[in-house]
Scaffold this active site. Structure first.
Site, short mmCIF file in Angstrom:
data_model
loop_
_atom_site.label_atom_id
_atom_site.label_comp_id
_atom_site.label_asym_id
_atom_site.label_seq_id
_atom_site.Cartn_x
_atom_site.Cartn_y
_atom_site.Cartn_z
N ASP A 350 0.63 -1.30 -0.01
CA ASP A 350 -0.09 -0.02 0.09
C ASP A 350 0.76 1.28 0.13
OD1 ASP A 350 -2.19 1.82 1.22
OD2 ASP A 350 -3.18 0.00 0.58
N ARG A 426 -5.69 16.38 3.12
CA ARG A 426 -4.41 15.49 3.60
C ARG A 426 -3.09 15.99 3.01
NH1 ARG A 426 -3.45 9.08 2.19
NH2 ARG A 426 -2.84 8.39 4.60
N ASP A 461 -6.08 5.19 -5.65
CA ASP A 461 -6.77 5.79 -4.36
C ASP A 461 -7.02 7.03 -4.74
OD1 ASP A 461 -7.80 6.23 -1.97
OD2 ASP A 461 -6.02 5.27 -0.95
N ASN A 463 -7.68 10.66 -2.17
CA ASN A 463 -7.82 10.78 -0.84
C ASN A 463 -8.37 12.20 -0.61
OD1 ASN A 463 -7.56 8.56 0.34
ND2 ASN A 463 -5.33 8.23 -0.08
N ASP A 526 -12.66 2.67 4.71
CA ASP A 526 -11.48 2.62 5.69
C ASP A 526 -11.79 1.92 7.01
OD1 ASP A 526 -9.92 3.23 3.68
OD2 ASP A 526 -9.36 5.43 4.50
C1 GLA Z 1 -6.58 5.92 2.00
C2 GLA Z 1 -7.14 4.67 1.79
C3 GLA Z 1 -6.45 3.57 2.65
C4 GLA Z 1 -5.02 3.47 2.42
C5 GLA Z 1 -4.51 5.09 2.62
C6 GLA Z 1 -3.02 5.26 2.26
O1 GLA Z 1 -6.91 6.31 3.31
O2 GLA Z 1 -8.41 4.47 1.75
O3 GLA Z 1 -6.99 2.09 2.30
O4 GLA Z 1 -4.69 2.95 1.24
O5 GLA Z 1 -5.23 5.97 2.03
O6 GLA Z 1 -2.71 6.36 2.50
#
Ligand code: GLA
Length: 754
Positions: A350, A426, A461, A463, A526
Site C-alpha cells: 500500500d 490530507r 486511491d 484521498n 477505511d
Molecule cells: C486511503 C485508503 C487506505 C490507504 C491509505 C493510504 O485512506 O482508503 O486504504 O490506502 O489511503 O494512504
C-alpha cells in the site's frame, strides 16, 4: 424487446415493460413501468384526465385537457406550463430550449462512448425530439438489458444551430405516480459510508447530490423508490458531481431526474456538435430482493470489465493497517511469508513504497521506488513474493501531488491551485486532469510501472475532495472535464490489460457505476470494524453485487472505533464480498493464524458463492445463494442476559427440496474468555498466569456445531438456532454470546424429495 405500433413504444425486458406514447401534441408521455404486459393492454394505459385543472396553463387552445402540468412526461420542458422541476436547461442566443416535438426514432446501435456505458445491450432505441425554432435536437437513448431487467437511458443534445448552445442541465427524467412510496438512499461520510436512509416521499423536492468532485461518501448516486409490491431502482453511471431530484406534487405525481449536478455545471456546445449525458440505469420489480438481484446481475454482466465477469477474485493481503508508512522490504517479506502460509493469494504494498513517502506530507507525484525501503528496487521483492506463490499488487494515488515531490518541483502548473491561495486536503493538491499534459504524464508513469514490474493488481486511491476549480479557464465545466479526464486515463491504461484494478477514495468516497466500469472492485470503507461494516455493506448491497465490494479482516481492536471484536465475526462480515486480510500477522497467536488459515480455506471452497451468489437480506443476517448452495451469516451486537430463542428464516429455497443445514466451524479464542477460563479449566489456574497465557496461544473453544436436515418449506418458515450463552456455563453446542458474536451456516441441497 422493442415493439413500436400506433405511436406507442413498448420496451420489454424479461419480466418488465416500459411504455411510452407520442401524444397528439407530439410530446412523449410515459404510460407504464411495471411487470411485463401484453401489447393488447397498451390501449388501456394512461391517466384519463377528463377535464382541465383550474389555473393550469393549456398547451393547446383547441384541445383540452392539454396541461403539461398533468402529463407524465419523458422529456419535460420549461415555459410550456409544466411547473415541476425541469431536467433540461439549454440556451441558444438567450432563448431557452423548449417545445420539443417528436421527429423520428431509430433502432440503432450505440455509438456514443464519450462516457462509460453499460456493455452489450440486447437492443437499442433512439427517439429524436426537436426544438424547431432553436434547431436543437434531443435524442433520448434507450438500451435494453433483457437478462438483467434493466433499461439504460441517456440523452444526446445535437446542436444544428449556427450559434453555440449553452447546456446548463441535462438530466434523464422519469415521471410516474407516487403510491405512498419510500425513498431508500445511501449516505455518510469517511468511515461511515453508504448507511441506508429510508424516508417517506412527501410533497416537495428531495435532492440526492454531491459537489465534492467525486460521486462522494455523502450521497451515493444510486437509490430505490417503492413499497411492498412495487420497487423502482435508479443508478447514475457517473463518478463526479451528481444530482437526483425526487419531487412529488399534490396530485401525487412523482418526477425523478438524475444527472450531472447543475450547481457547478455549464457546457458550451459548438454548432454541429453533440453532448451526451451520463447514463441512468433503471429497473423495476415487485419485491425488493428481486430488484436487488436485477441490479446486481446487471453490474456483474454489463458493467464491470468483461475479463472479470464471473472471474474468481484473489484473497489479498494488504500491509496498510499493519504497518502504515513504517515498513521496509524485510518487514514486508516477513508479512508476505505469513500471508502466504495462511493462504493469501496476492500481496499488496500500500501507500509508502515510493520516493519521499514516509508519511502523508510528501511524495505524491513520484513514481520512483523508495530506496530506503527497497534498496535493490521493487523487482527482487516482487520476485520473492512470486516465488512464494503469490501475485503482487501496488497502491497508487495518481490524481494527487504533494508540494514535496519531483512532480510539483518540475511542474507546479499541473496542480489545481487558486489565485487566492492553496487549499490542502490530507496535505495534498489535486492534479488538473483537464490538462492534456497532466493526463499524459499520469498515463506515461502508470504504463511504465505496469510494463516494468510484474503487477497483477493496482489499488487506485483518491484521498481528498476537490476545491479551487473555477479558475482554470473552464469555469463551470471543470468538474465534468475532470471526470472525462479521469475516464480517459483509466481507459488508456487499463482497458487493454488484465490487471485487477481496485478503486478506492479514502475508502468508499467514489463507489459508483462509472468507476466499476473500469475497476471490478472498490474498497468499501477505511472502516474495517465488522460491526460498522454491517451497516456499510448492507447499504451497498442494495445496488452493488458482492463481487464489487472489497472487504478486509483487520486487527481485533479496530483502528477506527477502538471496538474489540472476535476474529470469527471479522471474517463472517468480510466474507460477504471480496475477502482480504489487513492486520499484523506477526502479532497473532498460532491458534489465530490457524483460524485464519481455516477461514481462507473455507472461503476459497465457496468463493463463487460469496463473490457472485444471489444476495438476500434476512431479518437477522445475510444470505448468499448459488447453484444449490447457500451461506448464511447471523450477527449480534451486544450479548444479552437470557437471550430468547432465535429463529432463522431462509429465502429463495424450493419448498419441496431437502437440505442439510450446518454451522460453519469457528473458534472462540481463550483470550476472549479471560478470567472465566479458570472456571472451565480442569485444575485451578490463574487467568493471568503463564499457563493460561501460553495455552491461549495454541488452544481455543469450539463454537456451536448445529446440524440438521429440513425441507425448503420448513427452512423458509424458520428453524430455531441453538441457544446463546445463558450465563450458566460453557457447552460446546452453545452459541457463545460474546459481544459482537456471529455465526455462519451452510446449506446444501440434498436429493429432491420423492
Ligand atoms: C486511503 C485508503 C487506505 C490507504 C491509505 C493510504 O485512506 O482508503 O486504504 O490506502 O489511503 O494512504
Amino acid at each position: 424487446m422493442i415493439h413500436i405500433k400506433d405511436n406507442v413504444f413498448h420496451l420489454k425486458t424479461a419480466t418488465t415493460s416500459y411504455v411510452l406514447k407520442i401524444n397528439e401534441f407530439k410530446k412523449l408521455e410515459q404510460c407504464y413501468y411495471g411487470l411485463l404486459i401484453e401489447d393488447s393492454d397498451l390501449r388501456a394505459l394512461g391517466i384519463p384526465w377528463i377535464m382541465e385543472v383550474g389555473s393550469n396553463v393549456h398547451y393547446s387552445k383547441d384541445i383540452k385537457p392539454s396541461s403539461m402540468d398533468l402529463m407524465l412526461l419523458e422529456c419535460p420542458e420549461p415555459q410550456m406550463g409544466d411547473y415541476r422541476h425541469i431536467p433540461l436547461n439549454i440556451w441558444v442566443n438567450g432563448l431557452q430550449l423548449s417545445d420539443l416535438k417528436f421527429v423520428s426514432h431509430q433502432l440503432t446501435t450505440v455509438d456514443d462512448y464519450s462516457l462509460p456505458r453499460a456493455r452489450e445491450p440486447h437492443q437499442t432505441l433512439s427517439i429524436t425530439l426537436e426544438d424547431e425554432i432553436l434547431k436543437v435536437l434531443v435524442h433520448l437513448n434507450y438500451l435494453i438489458y433483457e437478462d438483467s431487467d434493466v433499461i439504460e437511458r441517456f440523452i444526446t443534445v445535437e446542436n444544428l444551430n449556427p450559434q453555440p448552445c449553452v447546456i446548463k442541465k441535462c438530466s434523464v427524467n422519469f415521471d410516474f405516480m407516487n403510491d405512498n412510496y419510500d425513498l431508500y438512499s445511501l449516505h455518510g461520510a469517511w468511515i461511515k459510508e453508504t448507511h441506508l436512509q429510508k424516508q417517506p416521499i412527501a410533497i416537495g423536492q428531495h435532492v440526492i447530490s454531491s459537489t465534492t468532485g467525486a460521486s462522494s461518501n455523502r450521497s451515493n448516486p444510486g437509490f430505490v423508490v417503492g413499497k411492498e409490491t412495487d420497487w423502482f431502482g435508479f443508478n447514475l453511471m457517473y463518478s463526479g458531481n451528481h444530482k437526483s431530484t425526487i419531487e412529488q406534487t399534490s396530485f401525487k405525481q412523482l418526477r425523478i431526474s438524475s444527472g450531472i449536478n447543475d450547481e457547478m455545471f455549464e457546457w458550451i456546445l459548438p454548432s454541429m456538435d453533440k453532448f451526451s449525458s451520463p447514463s441512468v440505469m433503471m429497473s423495476y420489480a415487485n419485491n425488493l430482493d428481486t430488484l436487488t438481484h436485477q441490479m446486481h446481475h446487471f453490474v456483474n454482466h454489463h458493467v464491470i470489465p468483461p475479463f472479470f465477469k464471473q472471474n474468481p477474485r484473489p484473497v489479498v493481503f494488504n500491509n496498510w493497517e499493519s504497518t502504515f508508512f513504517d515498513f521496509d522490504e524485510k518487514r514486508l517479506l516477513k508479512l508476505a511469508k505469513k500471508a502466504n502460509e495462511v493462504g493469501c493469494e496476492l500481496f499488496v504494498v500500500d501507500d509508502g513504497w515510493f520516493k519521499e513517502r514516509d508519511n502523508d506530507l510528501s511524495g505524491l507525484g513520484n513514481y520512483e521506488v523508495n530506496k530506503k525501503k527497497f534498496p535493490k528496487g521493487l523487482t527482487p521483492f516482487i520476485q520473492q513474493v512470486k516465488k512464494m506463490g503469490m501475485d503482487f499488487g501496488l497502491w497508487v494515488e495518481p490524481e494527487m501531488v504533494n508540494l514535496e515531490s519531483d512532480l510539483y518541483r518540475q511542474h507546479p502548473q499541473y496542480a489545481l491551485t487558486s489565485q487566492r491561495d492553496m487549499r490542502f486536503g490530507r496535505n495534498q493538491l489535486v492534479l488538473d486532469l483537464t490538462q492534456e499534459a497532466v493526463r499524459n504524464y499520469i498515463i506515461k508513469q502508470l504504463n511504465h510501472l505496469l510494463d516494468t514490474y510484474d503487477i497483477s493488481y493496482i489499488k487506485w486511491d483518491m484521498n481528498r475532495h476537490i476545491s479551487d476549480q473555477g479558475h482554470q479557464g473552464h469555469q463551470q465545466s471543470f468538474s465534468h472535464r475532470y471526470i472525462l479526464g479521469l475516464y480517459e486515463i483509466l481507459e488508456k491504461v487499463f482497458s487493454h490489460r488484465q490487471v485487477l484494478l481496485e478503486s478506492c477514495s479514502s475508502g468508499g468516497n467514489r463507489f459508483d457505476l462509472g468507476m466499476l466500469y473500469y475497476s471490478p472492485q472498490i474498497w468499501a470503507s477505511d472502516n474495517t470494524d465488522p460491526i460498522e461494516r454491517l451497516k456499510i455493506q448492507e447499504g451497498l448491497n442494495l445496488l452493488y453485487p458482492l463481487s464489487t465490494i472489497s472487504c478486509h479482516v483487520s486487527g481485533a481492536l479496530s483502528q477506527q472505533t477502538l471496538r474489540r471484536t472476535p476474529l470469527s465475526t471479522r471474517y463472517n462480515v468480510a466474507c460477504f464480498g471480496v475477502l482480504g486480510y489487513e492486520l499484523d500477522l506477526e502479532e497473532l497467536s498460532s491458534i489465530e493464524l490457524k483460524e485464519i488459515k481455516d477461514q481462507i480455506k473455507w472461503y476459497k471452497k465457496y468463493r463463487m458463492l460469496y463473490q457472485y451468489g444471489t444476495f438476500y437480506r434476512l431479518s437477522n443476517g445475510w444470505q448468499v445463494s448459488h447453484d444449490h448452495q447457500h451461506m448464511i451469516g447471523v450477527y449480534q451486537s451486544l450479548g444479552k442476559a437470557g437471550s430468547p430463542p432465535e429463529k432463522l428464516k431462509i429465502k429463495g429455497l424450493n419448498p419441496k427440496n431437502h437440505f442439510e443445514f450446518k454451522a460453519k466451524g469457528q473458534r472462540v479464542m481463550l483470550n476472549d474468555m479471560r478470567e472465566l477460563l479458570h472456571h472451565v479449566a480442569p485444575i485451578k489456574l490463574h487467568s493471568q498466569g503463564l499457563i493460561l497465557k501460553t495455552a491461549s496461544q495454541y488452544l481455543s473453544f469450539k463454537d456451536q456445531r448445529q446440524q440438521l436436515e429440513a425441507s425448503g418449506q420448513l427452512l423458509a418458515q424458520g428453524i430455531w438456532l441453538h441457544s446463546r450463552y445463558l450465563g450458566t456455563g460453557y457447552h460446546k453446542d452453545l452459541r457463545m454470546g460474546l459481544d459482537f458474536n456471529s455465526s455462519q451456516y451452510y446449506l446444501q441441497q440434498k436429493e429432491k424429495a420423492q
